[in-house]
Design a protein around this motif. Structure first.
Motif, PDB file in Angstrom:
ATOM      1  N   CYS A 343      65.407  -0.503  64.535  1.00  0.00           N
ATOM      2  CA  CYS A 343      64.484  -1.448  63.922  1.00  0.00           C
ATOM      3  C   CYS A 343      63.409  -0.700  63.149  1.00  0.00           C
ATOM      4  O   CYS A 343      63.302   0.527  63.204  1.00  0.00           O
ATOM      5  CB  CYS A 343      63.856  -2.341  64.981  1.00  0.00           C
ATOM      6  SG  CYS A 343      62.866  -1.431  66.179  1.00  0.00           S
ATOM      7  N   SER A 344      62.593  -1.436  62.440  1.00  0.00           N
ATOM      8  CA  SER A 344      61.533  -0.840  61.646  1.00  0.00           C
ATOM      9  C   SER A 344      60.343  -0.491  62.524  1.00  0.00           C
ATOM     10  O   SER A 344      60.230  -0.935  63.672  1.00  0.00           O
ATOM     11  CB  SER A 344      61.100  -1.804  60.537  1.00  0.00           C
ATOM     12  OG  SER A 344      60.570  -2.998  61.114  1.00  0.00           O
ATOM     13  N   ALA A 345      59.445   0.326  61.957  1.00  0.00           N
ATOM     14  CA  ALA A 345      58.233   0.676  62.695  1.00  0.00           C
ATOM     15  C   ALA A 345      57.341  -0.534  62.908  1.00  0.00           C
ATOM     16  O   ALA A 345      56.620  -0.608  63.916  1.00  0.00           O
ATOM     17  CB  ALA A 345      57.474   1.759  61.938  1.00  0.00           C
ATOM     18  N   LYS A 346      57.406  -1.501  62.023  1.00  0.00           N
ATOM     19  CA  LYS A 346      56.619  -2.716  62.196  1.00  0.00           C
ATOM     20  C   LYS A 346      57.067  -3.492  63.419  1.00  0.00           C
ATOM     21  O   LYS A 346      56.233  -3.975  64.204  1.00  0.00           O
ATOM     22  CB  LYS A 346      56.744  -3.580  60.938  1.00  0.00           C
ATOM     23  CG  LYS A 346      55.949  -4.861  60.999  1.00  0.00           C
ATOM     24  CD  LYS A 346      56.107  -5.670  59.711  1.00  0.00           C
ATOM     25  CE  LYS A 346      55.305  -6.956  59.766  1.00  0.00           C
ATOM     26  NZ  LYS A 346      55.460  -7.753  58.509  1.00  0.00           N
ATOM     27  N   ARG A 347      58.364  -3.582  63.603  1.00  0.00           N
ATOM     28  CA  ARG A 347      58.868  -4.283  64.786  1.00  0.00           C
ATOM     29  C   ARG A 347      58.524  -3.524  66.065  1.00  0.00           C
ATOM     30  O   ARG A 347      58.261  -4.133  67.108  1.00  0.00           O
ATOM     31  CB  ARG A 347      60.373  -4.477  64.675  1.00  0.00           C
ATOM     32  CG  ARG A 347      60.955  -5.285  65.819  1.00  0.00           C
ATOM     33  CD  ARG A 347      62.442  -5.432  65.715  1.00  0.00           C
ATOM     34  NE  ARG A 347      62.985  -6.079  66.905  1.00  0.00           N
ATOM     35  CZ  ARG A 347      64.274  -6.188  67.181  1.00  0.00           C
ATOM     36  NH1 ARG A 347      65.169  -5.694  66.313  1.00  0.00           N
ATOM     37  NH2 ARG A 347      64.687  -6.785  68.271  1.00  0.00           N
ATOM     38  N   LEU A 348      58.536  -2.216  66.001  1.00  0.00           N
ATOM     39  CA  LEU A 348      58.144  -1.428  67.170  1.00  0.00           C
ATOM     40  C   LEU A 348      56.700  -1.709  67.558  1.00  0.00           C
ATOM     41  O   LEU A 348      56.384  -1.852  68.749  1.00  0.00           O
ATOM     42  CB  LEU A 348      58.328   0.065  66.880  1.00  0.00           C
ATOM     43  CG  LEU A 348      59.742   0.634  66.941  1.00  0.00           C
ATOM     44  CD1 LEU A 348      59.722   2.104  66.589  1.00  0.00           C
ATOM     45  CD2 LEU A 348      60.346   0.432  68.321  1.00  0.00           C
ATOM     46  N   ASP A 349      55.818  -1.778  66.556  1.00  0.00           N
ATOM     47  CA  ASP A 349      54.424  -2.091  66.856  1.00  0.00           C
ATOM     48  C   ASP A 349      54.264  -3.493  67.399  1.00  0.00           C
ATOM     49  O   ASP A 349      53.441  -3.735  68.298  1.00  0.00           O
ATOM     50  CB  ASP A 349      53.570  -1.909  65.600  1.00  0.00           C
ATOM     51  CG  ASP A 349      53.471  -0.457  65.176  1.00  0.00           C
ATOM     52  OD1 ASP A 349      53.793   0.424  66.000  1.00  0.00           O
ATOM     53  OD2 ASP A 349      53.099  -0.197  64.004  1.00  0.00           O
ATOM     54  N   GLU A 350      55.033  -4.434  66.874  1.00  0.00           N
ATOM     55  CA  GLU A 350      54.956  -5.805  67.380  1.00  0.00           C
ATOM     56  C   GLU A 350      55.470  -5.906  68.808  1.00  0.00           C
ATOM     57  O   GLU A 350      55.028  -6.772  69.579  1.00  0.00           O
ATOM     58  CB  GLU A 350      55.758  -6.742  66.474  1.00  0.00           C
ATOM     59  CG  GLU A 350      55.156  -6.907  65.081  1.00  0.00           C
ATOM     60  CD  GLU A 350      56.051  -7.726  64.173  1.00  0.00           C
ATOM     61  OE1 GLU A 350      57.204  -8.002  64.580  1.00  0.00           O
ATOM     62  OE2 GLU A 350      55.601  -8.082  63.065  1.00  0.00           O
ATOM     63  N   ALA A 351      56.395  -5.019  69.167  1.00  0.00           N
ATOM     64  CA  ALA A 351      56.921  -5.014  70.529  1.00  0.00           C
ATOM     65  C   ALA A 351      56.031  -4.269  71.505  1.00  0.00           C
ATOM     66  O   ALA A 351      56.342  -4.217  72.696  1.00  0.00           O
ATOM     67  CB  ALA A 351      58.324  -4.409  70.545  1.00  0.00           C
ATOM     68  N   GLY A 352      54.932  -3.677  71.006  1.00  0.00           N
ATOM     69  CA  GLY A 352      54.023  -2.965  71.893  1.00  0.00           C
ATOM     70  C   GLY A 352      54.228  -1.474  71.947  1.00  0.00           C
ATOM     71  O   GLY A 352      53.755  -0.825  72.887  1.00  0.00           O
ATOM     72  N   GLY A 353      54.923  -0.924  70.996  1.00  0.00           N
ATOM     73  CA  GLY A 353      55.134   0.515  70.989  1.00  0.00           C
ATOM     74  C   GLY A 353      56.505   0.893  71.477  1.00  0.00           C
ATOM     75  O   GLY A 353      57.278   0.060  71.966  1.00  0.00           O
ATOM     76  N   ILE A 354      56.825   2.182  71.366  1.00  0.00           N
ATOM     77  CA  ILE A 354      58.158   2.640  71.719  1.00  0.00           C
ATOM     78  C   ILE A 354      58.418   2.514  73.213  1.00  0.00           C
ATOM     79  O   ILE A 354      59.533   2.188  73.633  1.00  0.00           O
ATOM     80  CB  ILE A 354      58.350   4.109  71.250  1.00  0.00           C
ATOM     81  CG1 ILE A 354      59.766   4.565  71.522  1.00  0.00           C
ATOM     82  CG2 ILE A 354      57.332   5.027  71.875  1.00  0.00           C
ATOM     83  CD1 ILE A 354      60.832   3.837  70.768  1.00  0.00           C
ATOM     84  N   ALA A 355      57.392   2.750  74.041  1.00  0.00           N
ATOM     85  CA  ALA A 355      57.602   2.651  75.493  1.00  0.00           C
ATOM     86  C   ALA A 355      57.933   1.223  75.891  1.00  0.00           C
ATOM     87  O   ALA A 355      58.887   0.971  76.642  1.00  0.00           O
ATOM     88  CB  ALA A 355      56.363   3.147  76.231  1.00  0.00           C
TER      89      ALA A 355
END
Length: 385
Positions: A343-355
């Motif tokens: 996924c994109s980095a934007k979706r990662l941030d929306e999910a609360g980060g990589i962890a």
């Protein structure tokens, strides 16, 4: 080429040898033209330039930019034409004074031993290059001959300064030093320090260092403004996280230049799937001062979407052997697969980060596995009944 002879591995590219990169066998999808080629040349053609006289206002730079054949032709013709011109002037002086006619011993010529245009031409060469064979010399009989002698010496010095300076600048051009500044063949995108990062590897094959080396990155893409204006080559600067923590890099061994894909990055909304369908080009510029000559040099390359590998990272190239660090350039462009969200980095941030993204993906994966196991048990019970 050197890579074909086995002297240079094919996993990385010299900035001037990138033409030998083997193209894929399959037919690539049509895409826009590159803005910067792999070898650093800009793919821009300047047409319909009406004010050509501007190039003559900077004659020295124009001469340096010419091809070697044209420069050597101008170098030869500048001296030859000046010798012929002043040879004609010396012949006219001798003709006007009557030196070409045979006179008695009491006659004093302007220039001794000039009997034809050939002898005047030889005297012109002797004056301008200060050979002075001794057979021909100027006398104090003619004031015009003395003035022409001074003028020819000054003109000869000017021609020597311009042409020799031009030859020196062409042989010491900064782009020659860029031949040994190398970039990785591919760029990679993977997780680094729990952040999605865009990375390239750079290196220097020479032992002489590049002082005050800096690296810049730009994304070139076609964009449309809010007013509907289409910008075909929109150049967007992207921030880099240099490995030494400053604006410059200490390029003694190969370095991985990292760009953290955050909300200010033009790659923020791109996923692995979007990247393959996006006409995007990332330009990497390496600048610095050559230690031996003090001349600023610049090496460039670019990476299109097909040359950006998602879910890969570079393998280490530096190892410690016998009390010193050894660099294995055969691994310069080698990469390895690493777990990376598609996924994109934007979706990662929306999910609360990589962890948090890993936790959510793990819960989803376990739930799907449980459902599959439950469905399998139900099928078996029905078959047994």
């Amino acid at each position: 080429m050197l890579s074909r002879k086995g002297l240079i591995p094919e996993d990385y590219l010299l900035t001037r040898l990138a033409e030998d990169v083997q193209q894929p066998k399959f037919k690539a999808k049509p895409r826009k033209a590159r803005f910067v080629a792999k070898n650093g040349t800009c793919n821009v053609a300047h047409t319909n330039i009406r004010e050509q006289g501007r190039f003559l206002q900077d004659v020295f730079t124009t001469l340096v930019d010419l091809k070697w054949l044209h420069t050597l032709i101008i170098f030869t013709m500048s001296f030859l034409c000046s010798w012929l011109l002043f040879g004609m002037i010396w012949w006219l002086i001798a003709f006007a004074h009557g030196d070409l006619d045979q006179r008695g011993e009491d006659f004093i010529p302007c220039v001794t031993d000039i009997h034809s245009f050939s002898s005047a031409f030889l005297f012109s060469i002797e004056v301008q290059v200060t050979i002075g064979f001794g057979g021909r010399m100027i006398t104090e009989e003619c004031l015009s001959a003395i003035i022409i002698l001074i003028v020819q010496n000054i003109v000869g010095l000017v021609i020597n300064a311009i042409m020799l300076g031009c030859i020196f600048m062409k042989t010491a051009q900064a782009n020659r030093r860029a031949e040994t500044l190398i970039f990785s063949k591919h760029a990679v995108i993977s997780i680094r320090n729990n952040k999605l990062c865009f990375m390239v590897r750079i290196g220097d094959l020479r032992k002489s260092m590049i002082i005050s080396a800096t690296v810049r990155m730009q994304v070139v893409r076609r964009t449309t403004t809010e007013e509907g204006e289409m910008v075909p080559l929109d150049q967007i600067d992207i921030h880099m996280d240099n490995p030494v923590g400053t604006n410059g890099v200490f390029l003694v061994s190969p370095l991985i230049i990292c760009h953290v894909i955050d909300k200010n990055s033009p790659l923020y909304e791109l996923s692995a799937t979007d990247l393959q369908h996006e006409d995007i080009e990332v330009i990497v510029v390496l600048e610095g001062v050559v230690e031996t000559t003090g001349i600023t040099t610049q090496a460039r390359t670019s990476y299109v979407s097909e040359e950006i590998q998602w879910g890969q990272r570079f393998v280490p190239t530096v190892s410690e052997e016998d009390g010193m660090y050894a660099v294995d350039y055969s691994k310069f462009g080698n990469t390895m697969k690493v777990p990376t969200p598609c996924c994109s980095a934007k979706r990662l941030d929306e999910a609360g980060g990589i962890a948090q993204f890993k936790v959510n993906e793990g819960v989803t994966l376990r739930a799907s596995v449980r459902r599959r196991r439950g469905a399998t048990v139900c099928r078996r019970s029905r078959m047994e009944s």
